[in-house]
Design a protein around this motif. Structure first.
Motif, short mmCIF file in Angstrom:
data_model
loop_
_atom_site.label_atom_id
_atom_site.label_comp_id
_atom_site.label_asym_id
_atom_site.label_seq_id
_atom_site.Cartn_x
_atom_site.Cartn_y
_atom_site.Cartn_z
N PHE A 46 0.86 -1.18 0.00
CA PHE A 46 0.00 0.00 0.00
C PHE A 46 0.89 1.22 0.00
O PHE A 46 1.94 1.24 0.65
N GLY A 47 0.48 2.25 -0.74
CA GLY A 47 1.23 3.49 -0.71
C GLY A 47 0.89 4.38 -1.88
O GLY A 47 -0.22 4.32 -2.43
N LEU A 98 -4.83 -2.94 -13.92
CA LEU A 98 -5.09 -1.67 -13.24
C LEU A 98 -6.58 -1.55 -12.98
O LEU A 98 -7.39 -1.77 -13.88
N PHE A 99 -6.93 -1.20 -11.72
CA PHE A 99 -8.32 -0.97 -11.36
C PHE A 99 -8.43 0.46 -10.86
O PHE A 99 -7.79 0.85 -9.88
N GLU A 100 -9.24 1.25 -11.55
CA GLU A 100 -9.37 2.68 -11.29
C GLU A 100 -10.60 2.95 -10.44
O GLU A 100 -11.56 2.20 -10.46
N HIS A 112 -0.61 11.95 -4.14
CA HIS A 112 -1.22 11.78 -2.82
C HIS A 112 -2.41 10.83 -2.86
O HIS A 112 -3.14 10.71 -1.89
N THR A 113 -2.61 10.19 -4.01
CA THR A 113 -3.68 9.22 -4.17
C THR A 113 -3.13 7.84 -3.81
O THR A 113 -2.17 7.39 -4.43
N GLN A 115 -7.05 3.04 -4.13
CA GLN A 115 -7.76 2.94 -2.85
C GLN A 115 -8.65 4.17 -2.69
O GLN A 115 -8.14 5.28 -2.61
N PHE A 116 -9.95 3.95 -2.64
CA PHE A 116 -10.86 5.07 -2.41
C PHE A 116 -10.69 5.56 -0.98
O PHE A 116 -10.65 4.78 -0.03
N VAL A 117 -10.56 6.87 -0.83
CA VAL A 117 -10.56 7.50 0.50
C VAL A 117 -11.47 8.74 0.41
O VAL A 117 -11.37 9.50 -0.54
N PRO A 118 -12.35 8.88 1.38
CA PRO A 118 -13.24 10.06 1.35
C PRO A 118 -12.50 11.35 1.64
O PRO A 118 -11.44 11.36 2.18
#
Length: 144
Positions: free
Chosen positions: A22-23, A87-89, A122-123, A141-144
Motif C-alpha cells: 500500500f502506498g 489496473l483498477f481505477e 497523494h492518491t 484505494q478510495f478515500v473520502p
C-alpha cells in the motif's frame, strides 16, 4: 555531466510476505524495455487499528472517516511492473460510484500521474506482486 542511474527493481526481499503493498505512486519509468513504478510505501489502518494508532500518537479519536494513513518512511522504491499488470481505477482517476474499481489500461495510470501532479502523488494505491516480485495488480484505494 554525471552519469544517469538506471532504475532497478526492488529486491524480492523488500516485498511484503503476503505479496500485498500500500502506498503512493510517484511516477512511471521506462528503461531497457521494462516498466517501473516509483513507489512510496505507507500503512493504511482502519477501524479499531486506526483508533489505536491515533490514540497512541496523540491524534483525534475516533479517527475521521474510520481510517488513518501512516507514512513515516519516505524511502522511494523502484518496482518492476509485470507485462500483464492489471489496473483498477476508482474515484480519483475519474470514475464515480457505482463505477469505481473499473479495469483500465496501464496507460491510464501514466496519464493520471502526468496530468494531475497536484493530487496524483497523494492518491493511495494497493499493489500486488507476483511470485517473481513484479507488480501484477494496481488498485486505486478510495478515500473520502
Amino acid at each position: 555531466m554525471s552519469p544517469t542511474r538506471k532504475p532497478s527493481p526492488t529486491p524480492l526481499t523488500d516485498i511484503p510476505a503476503n505479496h500485498k503493498d500500500f502506498g503512493y505512486l510517484k511516477s512511471v519509468k521506462h528503461s531497457g524495455g521494462k516498466t517501473y513504478l516509483v513507489f512510496d510505501r505507507a500503512i493504511f489502518y482502519s477501524g479499531d487499528a486506526a483508533n489505536a494508532y491515533a490514540g497512541a500518537h496523540g491524534m483525534e479519536t475516533p479517527v475521521p472517516n474510520d481510517y488513518v494513513i501512516v507514512n513515516e518512511n519516505k524511502k522511494l522504491r523502484t518496482l518492476l511492473v509485470s507485462p500483464s499488470v492489471q489496473l483498477f481505477e476508482s474515484i480519483a482517476m475519474g470514475h464515480a460510484p457505482p463505477d469505481d474499481n473499473v479495469k483500465g489500461p496501464f496507460s491510464d495510470l501514466e496519464k493520471f500521474l502526468t496530468d494531475h501532479p497536484d493530487y496524483a502523488p497523494h492518491t493511495p494505491f494497493n499493489l500486488h506482486y507476483d511470485a517473481s516480485g513484479r507488480v501484477d495488480r494496481i488498485q486505486e484505494q478510495f478515500v473520502p
